[in-house]
Write a protein that holds these residues in place. Structure first.
Motif, short mmCIF file in Angstrom:
data_model
loop_
_atom_site.label_atom_id
_atom_site.label_comp_id
_atom_site.label_asym_id
_atom_site.label_seq_id
_atom_site.Cartn_x
_atom_site.Cartn_y
_atom_site.Cartn_z
N ASP A 136 -73.46 -34.51 13.72
CA ASP A 136 -74.03 -35.45 14.69
C ASP A 136 -73.69 -35.03 16.12
OD1 ASP A 136 -75.15 -36.99 12.71
OD2 ASP A 136 -73.52 -38.45 12.66
N VAL A 137 -72.45 -34.58 16.33
CA VAL A 137 -72.05 -34.11 17.66
C VAL A 137 -72.90 -32.92 18.07
CG1 VAL A 137 -70.21 -32.98 18.95
CG2 VAL A 137 -69.70 -35.00 17.57
N LEU A 138 -73.09 -31.98 17.14
CA LEU A 138 -73.90 -30.80 17.44
C LEU A 138 -75.36 -31.18 17.70
CD1 LEU A 138 -72.41 -28.35 14.79
CD2 LEU A 138 -72.03 -28.30 17.26
N GLU B 266 -61.08 -42.24 15.58
CA GLU B 266 -61.16 -41.69 16.93
C GLU B 266 -61.86 -40.32 16.85
OE1 GLU B 266 -58.29 -44.91 16.95
OE2 GLU B 266 -58.64 -43.21 15.61
N VAL B 267 -62.43 -39.89 17.97
CA VAL B 267 -63.43 -38.83 17.90
C VAL B 267 -62.93 -37.44 18.28
CG1 VAL B 267 -64.27 -39.01 20.28
CG2 VAL B 267 -65.88 -38.46 18.43
N LEU B 268 -61.74 -37.30 18.88
CA LEU B 268 -61.34 -36.01 19.44
C LEU B 268 -61.31 -34.90 18.40
CD1 LEU B 268 -60.40 -34.32 21.80
CD2 LEU B 268 -58.07 -35.13 21.42
N TYR B 269 -60.79 -35.19 17.21
CA TYR B 269 -60.71 -34.16 16.18
C TYR B 269 -62.10 -33.65 15.80
CZ TYR B 269 -59.58 -31.89 11.73
OH TYR B 269 -59.44 -30.99 10.72
N THR B 270 -63.08 -34.53 15.80
CA THR B 270 -64.44 -34.11 15.46
C THR B 270 -64.97 -33.12 16.48
OG1 THR B 270 -64.88 -36.21 14.35
CG2 THR B 270 -66.79 -34.96 15.10
N PHE C 17 -57.71 -42.64 28.99
CA PHE C 17 -57.98 -43.55 27.87
C PHE C 17 -59.06 -44.57 28.21
CE2 PHE C 17 -56.63 -47.72 25.90
CZ PHE C 17 -57.11 -47.45 24.62
N ALA C 18 -59.36 -44.74 29.50
CA ALA C 18 -60.24 -45.82 29.96
C ALA C 18 -61.58 -45.88 29.23
CB ALA C 18 -60.46 -45.69 31.46
N PRO C 19 -62.31 -44.75 29.05
CA PRO C 19 -63.60 -44.88 28.33
C PRO C 19 -63.44 -45.46 26.93
CG PRO C 19 -63.43 -42.76 29.43
CD PRO C 19 -62.07 -43.36 29.50
N LEU C 20 -62.40 -45.00 26.22
CA LEU C 20 -62.17 -45.52 24.88
C LEU C 20 -61.72 -46.98 24.94
CD1 LEU C 20 -62.16 -44.95 21.86
CD2 LEU C 20 -59.81 -44.09 22.09
N ALA C 21 -60.93 -47.31 25.95
CA ALA C 21 -60.50 -48.71 26.13
C ALA C 21 -61.71 -49.61 26.35
CB ALA C 21 -59.53 -48.82 27.30
N GLY C 22 -62.68 -49.13 27.13
CA GLY C 22 -63.90 -49.90 27.35
C GLY C 22 -64.65 -50.13 26.05
N TYR C 23 -64.69 -49.10 25.21
CA TYR C 23 -65.35 -49.26 23.91
C TYR C 23 -64.63 -50.30 23.06
CZ TYR C 23 -67.04 -48.24 19.22
OH TYR C 23 -67.56 -48.36 17.96
N PHE C 24 -63.30 -50.22 23.02
CA PHE C 24 -62.53 -51.18 22.23
C PHE C 24 -62.67 -52.60 22.78
CE2 PHE C 24 -59.50 -47.62 20.80
CZ PHE C 24 -60.18 -47.48 19.60
N TYR C 25 -62.83 -52.72 24.09
CA TYR C 25 -63.02 -54.05 24.68
C TYR C 25 -64.33 -54.67 24.18
CZ TYR C 25 -63.70 -57.72 28.15
OH TYR C 25 -63.92 -58.94 28.77
N GLN D 45 -75.25 -36.31 19.56
CA GLN D 45 -74.74 -37.68 19.51
C GLN D 45 -73.27 -37.68 19.92
OE1 GLN D 45 -75.66 -39.71 15.81
NE2 GLN D 45 -77.52 -38.50 15.53
N HIS D 46 -73.02 -37.86 21.18
CA HIS D 46 -71.66 -37.76 21.73
C HIS D 46 -71.03 -39.14 21.80
CE1 HIS D 46 -73.41 -33.94 23.74
NE2 HIS D 46 -72.97 -33.68 22.52
N SER D 47 -70.46 -39.56 20.68
CA SER D 47 -69.89 -40.91 20.56
C SER D 47 -68.48 -40.96 21.14
CB SER D 47 -69.85 -41.32 19.09
OG SER D 47 -71.13 -41.23 18.51
#
Length: 927
Positions: free
Chosen positions: A36-38, A53-57, A210-218, A41-43
């Motif tokens: 999906d990333v390729l 979490e997405v970093l490993y992908t 972390f802010a973008p991920l924090a926004g997603y979690f919010y 789809q940049h989630s």
């Protein structure tokens, strides 16, 4: 460092495509995410598979692009990360203990040879990144404090943010730092400003990243805490059990180092402790040295010992408070600490041996211990784990073999795989290039257009019973075979239908309903432009769970790009819906948007029956609709619907032991356990009676009749019969409810006794007295002033209207006085809705000047009680307002649902009335 890199790489990089065997589910899911990333789809977060979490992908994606979506591609990232981590640990120890090079070498070698670390280094999941991020972040913070380099604090924040973007355990890294600083506060008294600066720089950097991920979690708070809540052992409502569970987990964690480790195959060789015996003893010694260093060592020793303690305790706590302790996946971030502690003990032992035995002997002994440890790790991983039969199943080797078989079969067959496996991530990755279709064979059976291919239906071992139950129906179509895996175990049960047999069922002149098994009633009904209903059937008896299976035969005649939901309604002879089911065709396992032109779908709809469903003739209403709301059923757009033919129902519904509790009268009459009877019988009024019989009656069958016995003459009259069929499939049923509609006629009103007679032996049971009275209902139409014959809702008509103010051929009313009206209704069928009558007097502008709304007969005769053919005369009074202008007004009459406000449709002389109301002229005069 070079030698450590080579050692770590030699253990981690070779044969990644074969060891571990198979292609584990979580690894496959990561490959799907990398694809999906390729694909662009940049989630920020991956909500599927429990949420990740997405970093490993993003680290895996380049290798998937280079090597393709394979297990090897997914594991390369882990192997490289594992190799780098070994070197990072060496650097970490060299920086923390700059004068102890041998300690750094030992720590690096122990990590390189660690079974725990090797296992996760060759496993394509994200946990392997945690030791690296912890090492890099804590080392950078240490260097920032001790070397006065602000850049190091920023780097510490970068690695801390990376850990949070990788795994939930990464959120604990700041806690490790804070706990370490708390434990070493006295040592930092002279460096308070540096500590504050370090915390500020590290924290700010981490928070910004972390802010973008924090926004997603919010926006999606459940994704932040759901997994933690699922695995937590803490129950605030039961602290005693919680404390017991935590104590048990703590004990298991203590034992993991030298006695018994993680028992999950995907985390460990089941039960293998963290260390083998020699290294485990060194670890225990290292624990003593760390504790001693907290109070007796130099400032560096105190700081380093406190760091090891804070680090290990924090991550050990993760396993203590969650399930499946000890869990090596959740604790892997602490593995560098455990290795360092073991290296401390081993280094101390080596130094003691060197004093007593000399350098050469001590180094030889040390080399022997490490060689033994490496040999045991290699044997356990590359020999035992790689060949263990149990591990093959855990690593989804069966999915790999099944995927290869289906890929080969797809060249000559249309392949259908049971939903249980088709939605498995490993299967999805390995069969992405073939036409593999998902299907739940218990919900539907698909016959594709031949097109030069046969059809193959594959079932996993878990569904052997389903395959064997399905095959007898299709014996004339194909053969059932068993495919074995490499170990000789059952891998797949396969039903194969040859292409010739599929083509024969589509010959011109053959109705699809007659070609497929099941003795279906043929139809040729179009449901929209793309679907036809070609046949239907209702099972002779309900299933043991009280559901009646309706089979529909759909044909796809044009492509569909949206999914649909079907409904099946059972309609009684009065037109009332008594049962229904709404579900996607194939129960969603073969979605409508996936149908191919020419597909025939035998679709099974188990309709839950009401506990009491009288014997009689019923009809089917079938339809398709497209959901348009966020929730199923919230709103829908109908595609098409149809009423199908009639079918008989015997009146027997299997149910549980508590059926009709509180609404029945217990009796003891053979298999009959209870009865439900009307307290009073009205002539010509249909009433429902029911028997509750023991489930054993379904094994032998049974028949009972209900009779009235006159108190004066002793003559009897049968008023209802109850039949329990002999059904082998109901062997486990506890109770059966038998229902019958009673319609008493041809006898005189009066007092009777009610008897239940067993038709098998003639034994009668007296059920007590019952009163029979004349019908209070009206069946003949009265004379009316105005005949209307307006049909409302298709089930009732407004036959006419009368009024005391009807003169000279019209209704006349006077301002300030009451207008009495009598509405004459005649029901044509039953309705399940309790509707209200509305009578509105409106002026020329359509404004209501007075009105009446209410349930017929002042609430005493709801529309749900009206019987087909019954006449109901409802008298109402309209108060004409004083002072209104004289002139012509309109009287609007109709029925509506008081809940939704929806009016019943109105049709007069075959023409639909747009305002859904019967309109009459009223002449109003001044008072």
């Amino acid at each position: 460092m070079l030698l450590l890199t080579v050692l770590a790489a030699l253990l981690r990089l070779p044969a990644l495509d074969r060891v571990p065997p198979g292609f584990q589910f979580d690894e496959a899911y990561n490959i799907l995410d990398a694809l999906d990333v390729l694909a662009g789809q940049h989630s920020l977060f991956l909500p599927a598979n429990g949420g990740r979490e997405v970093l490993y992908t993003y680290l895996q994606a380049p290798w998937v692009a280079l090597l393709g979506p394979t297990a090897q591609a997914g594991r390369v990232a882990s192997a490289l990360v594992g190799t780098v981590t070994v070197v990072a640990l060496y650097v970490f120890v060299r920086r923390i203990w700059p004068d102890r090079r041998q300690l750094a070498v030992l720590a690096g070698v122990l990590l390189a040879l660690s079974y725990w670390h090797l296992h996760f280094s060759r496993y394509g999941i994200r946990s392997i990144l945690m030791p690296l991020w912890y090492l890099l972040s804590l080392l950078a913070f240490w260097r920032g404090l001790n070397e006065g380099r602000p850049r190091q604090f920023i780097l510490s924040g970068v690695w801390a943010a990376a850990s949070v973007w990788t795994h939930p355990v990464g959120r604990l890294l700041p806690l490790v730092l804070l706990l370490w600083l708390a434990l070493t506060m006295p040592a930092h008294r002279e460096h308070k400003r540096a500590v504050a600066k370090g915390i500020a720089l590290t924290g700010t950097t981490a928070l910004v990243l972390f802010a973008p991920l924090a926004g997603y979690f919010y926006q999606h708070p459940l994704q932040f805490y759901a997994h933690a809540s699922d695995v937590s052992m803490i129950d605030p409502g039961d602290w005693i059990d919680t404390l017991v569970a935590l104590a048990q987990n703590a004990w298991r964690v203590l034992l993991m180092f030298n006695v018994r480790g993680d028992t999950a195959w995907i985390h460990n060789w089941p039960g293998r402790p963290v260390f083998d015996l020699p290294i485990g003893l060194a670890f225990l010694l290292g624990v003593v040295l760390v504790l001693r260093g907290l109070g007796e060592g130099s400032r560096t020793e105190r700081l380093s010992s406190a760091l090891l303690l804070a680090w290990s305790v924090t991550l050990i706590a993760v396993s203590v408070i969650t399930d499946m302790a000890p869990n090596f996946s959740r604790m892997i971030g602490a593995l560098p600490v455990f290795v360092i502690i073991a290296a401390l003990g081993l280094d101390w032992l080596a130094s003691q041996a060197e004093r007593r035995l000399g350098h050469a002997a001590a180094m030889a002994a040390l080399a022997g211990v490490l060689t033994l440890s490496g040999g045991l790790t290699s044997y356990d991983y590359f020999v035992r784990l790689a060949t263990a039969a149990r591990s093959l199943g855990e690593d989804d080797t069966d999915q790999v073999e099944a995927a290869a078989i289906q890929s080969s079969a797809a060249t000559s067959h249309t392949v259908f795989l049971a939903e249980l496996w088709s939605q498995h991530a490993t299967m999805q990755v390995l069969t992405r290039d073939i036409d593999l279709r998902s299907l739940n064979p218990e919900a539907a059976m698909v016959l594709p257009q031949a097109e030069g291919k046969g059809a193959l239906y594959a079932f996993p071992p878990e569904q052997k019973a389903i395959a064997e139950a399905l095959f007898p129906t299709w014996t004339d179509w194909g053969e059932l075979t068993t495919v074995h895996d490499a170990q000789g175990r059952d891998l797949l049960y396969v039903l194969t239908i040859p292409e010739q047999r599929l083509a024969a069922a589509r010959r011109p002149g053959i109705e699809p309903a007659k070609a497929v098994p099941g003795n279906l009633h043929p139809t040729d009904l179009a449901f929209g432009d793309a679907i036809k209903l070609r046949g239907w059937r209702v099972a002779d008896q309900p299933e043991a769970d009280g559901r009646l299976v309706v089979t529909l035969l759909w044909e796809c005649v044009a492509p569909l790009d949206r999914d649909l939901t079907a409904y099946v309604h059972l309609i009684d002879s009065d037109g009332v819906k008594v049962a229904q089911v709404d579900q996607e065709p194939g129960a969603g396992s073969y979605e409508v948007s996936e149908w191919r032109v020419g597909d025939l779908l035998l679709d099974y709809y188990p309709v839950p029956l009401p506990t009491i469903m009288p014997a009689g003739e019923y009809h089917l209403d079938v339809g398709l609709y497209r959901l348009s709301g966020a929730q199923a059923g919230a709103s829908h757009a109908a595609i098409a619907s149809a009423r199908l033919g009639a079918f008989p129902f015997g009146g027997a519904v299997p149910t549980s032991a508590d059926a009709l509790t509180g609404a029945v009268t217990p009796i003891a009459a053979g298999d009959v356990l209870a009865v439900r009877l009307p307290a009073q019988i009205e002539l010509l009024e249909p009433m429902v009676a029911a028997l509750v019989v023991d489930g054993r009656a379904a094994l032998t069958g049974g028949e009972w009749r209900l009779q009235l016995v006159s108190a004066s003459t002793g003559l009897s009259e049968t008023v209802g019969t109850f039949v329990c069929p002999q059904v082998s499939g109901w062997a486990e049923v506890e109770r059966v409810v038998l229902a019958s509609t009673l319609l008493v006629s041809g006898i005189a009103p009066g007092d009777y006794s009610l008897q239940l007679v067993d038709q098998t032996d003639g034994h009668a049971v007296d059920l007590g007295p019952v009163s029979v009275r004349s019908s209070q209902r009206v069946w003949a139409l009265p004379r009316v002033d105005i005949e209307l014959d307006a049909r409302l809702g298709g089930w009732v008509r407004l036959a006419g209207l009368s009024s005391t103010s009807f003169t000279e051929g019209q209704i006349q009313a006077k301002a300030g006085e009451d207008l009495a009206l009598s509405l004459t209704w005649q029901a044509k069928a039953k309705t399940s809705q309790s509707l209200s009558t509305f009578v509105h007097l409106v002026n020329a502008n359509g404004q209501i000047v007075t009105q009446y709304d209410g349930v017929p007969l002042a609430g005493s005769c709801p529309t749900t009680d009206w019987l087909p053919g019954e006449v109901v005369t409802d008298t109402i009074t309209l108060s004409i307002p004083q002072g209104i202008s004289a002139g012509a007004y309109r009287l609007l009459i109709g029925l509506y649902d008081p809940v939704s406000g929806q009016r019943e449709s109105v049709e007069q002389e075959g023409t639909p009335i747009a305002e859904a109301a019967v309109s009459l002229l009223v002449q109003v005069t001044e008072d």
